[in-house]
Write an enzyme that holds these catalytic residues in place. Structure first.
Site, PDB file in Angstrom:
ATOM      1  CD  GLU A 102      -6.592   0.217  10.236  1.00 15.68           C
ATOM      2  OE1 GLU A 102      -6.824  -0.465  11.244  1.00 15.68           O
ATOM      3  OE2 GLU A 102      -7.456   0.506   9.390  1.00 15.68           O
ATOM      4  CG  ASP A 103      -6.132  -4.145  10.997  1.00 18.92           C
ATOM      5  OD1 ASP A 103      -6.269  -3.115  10.312  1.00 18.92           O
ATOM      6  OD2 ASP A 103      -7.013  -5.024  11.067  1.00 18.92           O
ATOM      7  CG  ASP A 106      -5.996  -3.641   1.564  1.00 20.70           C
ATOM      8  OD1 ASP A 106      -5.068  -4.079   0.876  1.00 20.70           O
ATOM      9  OD2 ASP A 106      -7.177  -4.020   1.426  1.00 20.70           O
ATOM     10  CG  PHE A 155      -7.639 -11.812   3.509  1.00 17.75           C
ATOM     11  CD1 PHE A 155      -8.213 -10.582   3.196  1.00 17.75           C
ATOM     12  CD2 PHE A 155      -8.031 -12.451   4.680  1.00 17.75           C
ATOM     13  CE1 PHE A 155      -9.160 -10.007   4.033  1.00 17.75           C
ATOM     14  CE2 PHE A 155      -8.982 -11.873   5.519  1.00 17.75           C
ATOM     15  CZ  PHE A 155      -9.549 -10.660   5.185  1.00 17.75           C
ATOM     16  NE  ARG A 168     -12.142  -9.409  15.236  1.00 18.47           N
ATOM     17  CZ  ARG A 168     -12.070  -8.537  14.220  1.00 18.47           C
ATOM     18  NH1 ARG A 168     -10.903  -8.041  13.857  1.00 18.47           N
ATOM     19  NH2 ARG A 168     -13.150  -8.168  13.576  1.00 18.47           N
TER      20      ARG A 168
HETATM   21  P1  5GP Z   1      -8.236  -0.129   3.585  1.00 18.26           P
HETATM   22  O1  5GP Z   1      -8.516  -0.879   2.318  1.00 18.26           O
HETATM   23  O2  5GP Z   1      -9.322   0.850   3.869  1.00 18.26           O
HETATM   24  O3  5GP Z   1      -6.853   0.448   3.595  1.00 18.26           O
HETATM   25  O4  5GP Z   1      -8.240  -1.218   4.731  1.00 18.26           O
HETATM   26  C1  5GP Z   1      -9.327  -1.380   5.552  1.00 18.26           C
HETATM   27  C2  5GP Z   1      -9.184  -2.498   6.516  1.00 18.26           C
HETATM   28  O5  5GP Z   1      -9.456  -3.720   5.857  1.00 18.26           O
HETATM   29  C3  5GP Z   1      -7.850  -2.762   7.167  1.00 18.26           C
HETATM   30  O6  5GP Z   1      -7.561  -1.868   8.174  1.00 18.26           O
HETATM   31  C4  5GP Z   1      -8.136  -4.128   7.716  1.00 18.26           C
HETATM   32  O7  5GP Z   1      -8.869  -4.015   8.909  1.00 18.26           O
HETATM   33  C5  5GP Z   1      -8.951  -4.747   6.600  1.00 18.26           C
HETATM   34  N1  5GP Z   1      -8.066  -5.572   5.783  1.00 18.26           N
HETATM   35  C6  5GP Z   1      -7.338  -5.240   4.702  1.00 18.26           C
HETATM   36  N2  5GP Z   1      -6.581  -6.278   4.292  1.00 18.26           N
HETATM   37  C7  5GP Z   1      -6.838  -7.284   5.164  1.00 18.26           C
HETATM   38  C8  5GP Z   1      -6.327  -8.622   5.326  1.00 18.26           C
HETATM   39  O8  5GP Z   1      -5.465  -9.121   4.597  1.00 18.26           O
HETATM   40  N3  5GP Z   1      -6.821  -9.326   6.380  1.00 18.26           N
HETATM   41  C9  5GP Z   1      -7.768  -8.840   7.232  1.00 18.26           C
HETATM   42  N4  5GP Z   1      -8.174  -9.645   8.219  1.00 18.26           N
HETATM   43  N5  5GP Z   1      -8.248  -7.582   7.130  1.00 18.26           N
HETATM   44  C10 5GP Z   1      -7.781  -6.826   6.109  1.00 18.26           C
HETATM   45 MG    MG Z   2     -12.077  -7.282   9.305  1.00 16.85          MG
HETATM   46 MG    MG Z   3      -8.376  -2.170  10.261  1.00 14.96          MG
END
Ligand code: 5GP
Ligand code: MG
Ligand code: MG
Length: 182
Positions: A102-103, A106, A155, A168
């Site tokens: 996963e990237d 969050d 972010f 990206r």
């Molecule tokens: P979650 O809140 O479910 O853990 O994160 C969901 C997704 O939101 C992450 O996997 C990512 O793809 C996106 N996300 C969360 N924080 C950021 C950020 O700072 N930048 C970007 N581009 N995407 C984010």
């Molecule tokens: Mg996104």
């Molecule tokens: Mg993601």
């Protein structure tokens, strides 16, 4: 020569060199942890595509790829909260070693959703590799087994991560100012 990052005019948080060094370290750790075994890397589209492609090339043990897609975020910097599966696994993961790639970890909503979904298939092992971790944003109790970098609530874009599908392609991880126009 101008680079994509310089053209975008964004501040660099982690340079391509820092990223490549850290991804190589994670690859070596995975090699050690799964020595003599095989693994399936499951990338979460689209943000983790570049991380997965670099990580896989830093893993020496036998590995295959799969991808899932989920939607949780809107076009901008805010989450909608709900996680929905858009593309399911192609691979059969029963009795396999699976690493979700996963990237960003969050709030944890996405990875909690995927973890419980995958656990239903009874994998041999299930781990999480997240390039970035934002622990201060967590809403669910979940941690990654492999983390590239821990960051505060900022972010970011680049190295696969987007802002309304843009940026990206940036080779570095960059900071997105909160007032950036969509
Ligand atoms: P979650 O809140 O479910 O853990 O994160 C969901 C997704 O939101 C992450 O996997 C990512 O793809 C996106 N996300 C969360 N924080 C950021 C950020 O700072 N930048 C970007 N581009 N995407 C984010
Ligand atoms: Mg996104
Ligand atoms: Mg993601």
């Amino acid at each position: 020569m101008s680079t994509p990052t310089a053209v975008a005019g964004l501040e660099i948080l982690f340079s391509r060199e820092q990223i490549h060094q850290r991804v190589a370290e994670i690859g070596r750790q995975i090699d050690q942890d799964f020595a003599g075994e095989r693994i399936i890397l499951v990338g979460v589209l689209k943000g983790a595509a570049i991380f997965l492609s670099d990580l896989a090339r830093n893993i020496s043990i036998e590995n295959t790829f799969d991808f899932v897609a989920v939607s949780s975020y809107g076009k901008g910097q805010r989450t909608s909260g709900a996680v929905r599966l858009i593309k399911d696994l192609d691979a059969h993961i029963e009795n396999k070693n699976v690493i979700i790639v996963e990237d960003i970890l969050d709030t944890g909503l996405t990875l909690c959703f995927l973890r419980s979904l995958f656990e239903q298939h009874k994998p041999r092992s299930l781990r999480i590799a997240a390039l970035l971790d934002k622990p201060s944003r967590r809403l669910e109790k979940i941690d990654a087994d492999y983390v590239g970098f821990t960051i505060p609530n900022q972010f970011v874009v680049g190295y696969g991560m987007d802002y309304a599908e843009r940026f990206r392609n940036l080779p570095d991880i960059c900071l997105m100012p909160p007032d950036f126009p969509e």
